[in-house]
Design an enzyme around this catalytic site. Structure first.
Site, mmCIF file in Angstrom:
data_model
loop_
_atom_site.group_PDB
_atom_site.id
_atom_site.type_symbol
_atom_site.label_atom_id
_atom_site.label_comp_id
_atom_site.label_asym_id
_atom_site.label_seq_id
_atom_site.Cartn_x
_atom_site.Cartn_y
_atom_site.Cartn_z
ATOM 1 N N ARG A 258 0.878 -1.187 0.000
ATOM 2 C CA ARG A 258 0.000 0.000 0.000
ATOM 3 C C ARG A 258 0.900 1.217 0.000
ATOM 4 N NH1 ARG A 258 0.184 1.891 5.358
ATOM 5 N NH2 ARG A 258 -0.046 0.202 6.851
ATOM 6 N N HIS A 262 -2.270 3.557 6.276
ATOM 7 C CA HIS A 262 -3.240 2.489 6.568
ATOM 8 C C HIS A 262 -4.648 3.058 6.453
ATOM 9 C CE1 HIS A 262 -5.378 -0.726 8.566
ATOM 10 N NE2 HIS A 262 -5.847 0.159 9.412
ATOM 11 N N TYR A 271 6.528 4.658 10.889
ATOM 12 C CA TYR A 271 6.926 3.255 11.034
ATOM 13 C C TYR A 271 7.573 2.635 9.797
ATOM 14 C CZ TYR A 271 2.135 2.710 9.137
ATOM 15 O OH TYR A 271 0.987 2.811 8.383
#
Ligand code: TPP
Length: 367
Positions: A258, A262, A271
């Site tokens: 992706r 998210h 992250y």
């Protein structure tokens, strides 16, 4: 030999990153291939607009799909009319291929209950937010199809994170034992929010987990829509019409990425490395299919421009239609869960109504 009959660690690929064919191109007409490209383009443009609507305060939290169009459209393309799709919350692309109007998807993420109502002629279930719960629903639905002697496959989509849930194990184990017509489609996009794929399982591949359930598992390049289509089509055909001694279910692991967050509620730079994102962007499924279609004379500048214009118009119309719906009543969030409200929900609804009367919308806005 079926494309499913391969080692789960031997990733299926049809197109190289530059669009050069390296495997057998599936038997799709020129029109179908161009439609596949258009739908991927549509999904990407829809996604870009949806994120910007959220940023402008015109929509609630939204889970972006950019990067995952090849897996979503390629797999949905392989379903027949009578088959079913059980999505997670990110399958806006697969849903648009199934015929769910874009307006419905927008309404859902704008907080309208109406957005979760699937039209009668669209064989798909509503969005599932609790991770992996849809695996059980899909296995049950496929079992029902089998018991009723109906010729239909049930495709269930979920992420790599979902494979760590008990529901995943229960669903696949049951499917193996009862030989149900399921296609379990894992969108392995490398991250479950901030948890990387390596922390999800010690297995070399997710596809190989199928071996333990007694059926075939195949790993496919999820950034390659034609490979995704080929694997899913073979799985759908086998689900409905297995050869002697073959098990109906299949687990497909589509390896992808992706590109965005998210959901619009998180910041992926916290992250993951931007270099990693840039590496994956080189595998983008849209230019990959476009290069193949141009090289084989199915697309040219004029056709691409026409697609671009029609896609922009289609998304703009859907946004206008969704925004012209009256705003949902906040109290509606307590409806449509149970046919009859439980005492707990009734108490919450009453407390909410009282607070809303006292403070209005302002009471729920944070600075
Ligand atoms: C049962 C359950 N636990 C936790 C959550 C919170 N949650 C939302 S999305 C997510 C990560 C899911 O990752 P993955 O299955 O890989 O799907 P992706 O979002 O990457 O498509 C989690 C843990 C949830 N929705 N449901």
């Amino acid at each position: 030999m079926s494309v499913l009959q391969r080692d789960p660690q031997d990733m299926l690929r049809v197109l190289e990153e530059d669009g050069t064919p390296v495997g057998e191109v599936p038997d799709l007409s020129d029109d179908e291939l161009v439609t596949m490209y258009r739908e991927m383009y549509l999904a990407r443009h829809f996604d870009t607009r949806a994120v910007s609507l959220q940023r402008q305060g015109r929509m609630g939290t939204y889970p972006p799909l950019s990067g995952q169009e090849g897996a979503q459209i390629g797999s949905a393309f392989a379903l027949d009319e009578e088959d079913w799709l059980f999505p997670s919350y990110r399958e806006h692309g697969a849903a648009l291929h199934r015929g769910l109007p874009l307006k419905r998807t927008l309404l859902y993420w704008m907080g309208h209950e109406k957005g979760n109502r699937i039209p009668e002629d669209v064989n798909m279930f509503p969005v599932a937010v609790p991770i992996a719960t849809q695996v059980l629903h899909a296995t049950g639905a496929a079992w029902a199809k089998k018991l009723q002697d109906e010729d239909a496959a049930v495709m269930c989509c979920f992420g790599d994170g979902a494979t760590s849930e008990g529901d995943f194990h229960e669903g696949l184990n049951f499917a193996g034992v009862f030989d149900t017509p399921n296609v379990f489609f894992c969108n392995n996009n490398q991250w479950a929010i901030s948890v990387p794929r390596e922390r999800q399982t010690a297995s070399a591949t997710i596809a190989q987990k199928a071996t333990a359930y007694g059926f075939e598992g195949v790993q496919v390049d999820g950034m390659d829509p034609l490979a995704v289509y080929a694997a899913t089509r073979a799985a759908v055909e086998k689900a409905k019409n297995p050869d002697e001694g073959e098990r109906r279910p299949t687990l497909i692991e589509a390896v992808q990425y992706r590109f965005g967050a998210h959901t619009t509620a998180d910041d992926p730079t916290v992250y993951r490395d931007t270099d990693e994102v840039e590496e994956w962007k080189k595998k983008d499924p849209i230019p990959r299919l476009e290069a193949f279609l141009r090289e084989t004379g199915r697309l040219d500048d004029e056709k691409v421009e026409a697609i671009e214009t029609s896609v922009k118009d289609e998304v703009a119309e859907a946004i206008e239609a969704a925004e012209s719906e009256p705003r949902p009543e906040p109290s509606e969030m307590f409806s449509n869960v149970f046919a009859e409200q439980t005492p707990e929900i009734r108490a919450q609804a009453e407390a909410f109504a009282e607070m809303y009367e006292r403070h209005g919308d302002e009471g729920f806005l944070r600075e």
